[in-house]
Design a protein around this motif. Structure first.
Motif, PDB file in Angstrom:
ATOM      1  N   GLU A  20       0.699  -1.186  -0.022  1.00  0.00           N
ATOM      2  CA  GLU A  20       0.117  -0.016   0.173  1.00  0.00           C
ATOM      3  C   GLU A  20       0.891   1.326  -0.079  1.00  0.00           C
ATOM      4  O   GLU A  20       0.311   2.448  -0.632  1.00  0.00           O
ATOM      5  N   GLN A  36       4.218  -1.387  -8.331  1.00  0.00           N
ATOM      6  CA  GLN A  36       2.896  -1.096  -7.737  1.00  0.00           C
ATOM      7  C   GLN A  36       1.921  -1.014  -8.693  1.00  0.00           C
ATOM      8  O   GLN A  36       1.886   0.107  -9.529  1.00  0.00           O
ATOM      9  N   ILE A  37       0.908  -1.606  -8.591  1.00  0.00           N
ATOM     10  CA  ILE A  37      -0.191  -1.463  -9.412  1.00  0.00           C
ATOM     11  C   ILE A  37      -1.548  -1.604  -8.669  1.00  0.00           C
ATOM     12  O   ILE A  37      -1.731  -1.901  -7.519  1.00  0.00           O
ATOM     13  N   THR A  38      -2.540  -0.683  -9.222  1.00  0.00           N
ATOM     14  CA  THR A  38      -3.796  -0.651  -8.571  1.00  0.00           C
ATOM     15  C   THR A  38      -4.798  -1.602  -9.344  1.00  0.00           C
ATOM     16  O   THR A  38      -5.815  -1.361  -8.666  1.00  0.00           O
ATOM     17  N   PRO A  41      -6.325  -5.489  -6.986  1.00  0.00           N
ATOM     18  CA  PRO A  41      -5.559  -6.128  -5.632  1.00  0.00           C
ATOM     19  C   PRO A  41      -6.158  -6.883  -5.046  1.00  0.00           C
ATOM     20  O   PRO A  41      -7.529  -7.056  -5.083  1.00  0.00           O
ATOM     21  N   SER A  45      -5.685  -1.283  -1.809  1.00  0.00           N
ATOM     22  CA  SER A  45      -5.836  -0.474  -3.232  1.00  0.00           C
ATOM     23  C   SER A  45      -4.686  -0.831  -3.912  1.00  0.00           C
ATOM     24  O   SER A  45      -4.708  -0.349  -5.340  1.00  0.00           O
ATOM     25  N   LYS A  46      -3.702  -1.791  -3.608  1.00  0.00           N
ATOM     26  CA  LYS A  46      -2.378  -1.848  -4.475  1.00  0.00           C
ATOM     27  C   LYS A  46      -1.950  -3.405  -4.293  1.00  0.00           C
ATOM     28  O   LYS A  46      -2.174  -3.907  -3.354  1.00  0.00           O
ATOM     29  N   CYS A  47      -1.370  -3.744  -5.431  1.00  0.00           N
ATOM     30  CA  CYS A  47      -0.675  -5.049  -5.227  1.00  0.00           C
ATOM     31  C   CYS A  47       0.650  -4.753  -6.053  1.00  0.00           C
ATOM     32  O   CYS A  47       1.032  -3.710  -6.645  1.00  0.00           O
ATOM     33  N   ASP A 159       0.234 -10.377  -3.713  1.00  0.00           N
ATOM     34  CA  ASP A 159      -0.461  -9.475  -2.601  1.00  0.00           C
ATOM     35  C   ASP A 159      -0.476 -10.465  -1.337  1.00  0.00           C
ATOM     36  O   ASP A 159      -0.575 -11.589  -1.400  1.00  0.00           O
TER      37      ASP A 159
END
Length: 205
Positions: A20, A36-38, A41, A45-47, A159
């Motif tokens: 995050e 990091q991508i949104t 997840p 909100s991110k993975c 994640d």
């Protein structure tokens, strides 16, 4: 009279479990690019996406964790999904008895699981030396269930890593994911042990 059910505190020893905030404490094999991508997840909100432009063997991404000596059993879990290429994933734990120097010893590989566009959860559990001070919990992606190679351009997302430690299989909590942002549920409330998103976390009765 019914017996009293004992509920004990639990710790997730992953020191950056869900990306995050940043990618601190994560490493990958040579040639890999982390981001990091949104997109989709598993929690929050991110993975983390890791991509390997070139084909190769034992391409991995892993979490570095420093612990105090005295723990001799580990259970860990992580959510994995395929983006392109490799269709299977497995885990492994490296450990050493110094927090910063010395060669890592590697435990056994976990069972391989197929990964697709949806999330799948990998788990592993085994003994470690009680002198361990540095853990690296590694996630490999592979082309086949028994293989060690990935095709060029392979990319996968991870994640929600949970690392549980104890002294035996029986007294090491199952690695069901939580972190300091997990809402109170059942017998537990949750908190970060340090900086939010970048530290271990505790579940307290």
């Amino acid at each position: 009279m019914k017996p009293v059910r004992e509920v004990k505190p639990k710790t997730n020893y992953a020191q950056n479990p869900s990306f995050e905030t940043n990618e601190l404490n994560w490493v990958n094999a040579s040639g890999g690019v982390r981001a990091q991508i949104t997109t989709n997840p598993y929690v929050g909100s991110k993975c983390l996406q890791v991509t390997f432009a070139a084909a190769g063997t034992f391409k991995y991404v892993g979490q570095n964790t420093i612990i105090a000596p005295g723990k001799s059993y580990i259970k860990a879990s992580v959510a994995v999904r395929q983006i392109t290429g490799a269709g299977f994933a497995k885990m492994r734990v490296g450990y050493r008895d110094h927090p910063t120097t010395g060669a890592l010893t590697y435990g056994p590989l976990s069972a391989s699981i197929p990964i697709g566009e949806g999330w799948n959860v990998l788990t592993i559990g085994h003994s470690i030396p009680a002198t361990t001070q540095h853990l690296v919990v590694i996630v490999y992606a592979t082309d086949t269930a028994e293989g060690s190679t990935v095709v060029a351009g392979s990319s996968w997302a991870i994640d929600a890593m949970n690392i549980s430690l104890g002294t035996t299989d029986a007294n090491t909590p199952e690695p069901t994911y939580f972190d300091g942002d997990t809402p109170p549920a059942g017998d537990y409330t949750y908190s970060w042990d340090g900086a939010p998103g970048a530290s271990t976390s505790t579940a307290k009765p």
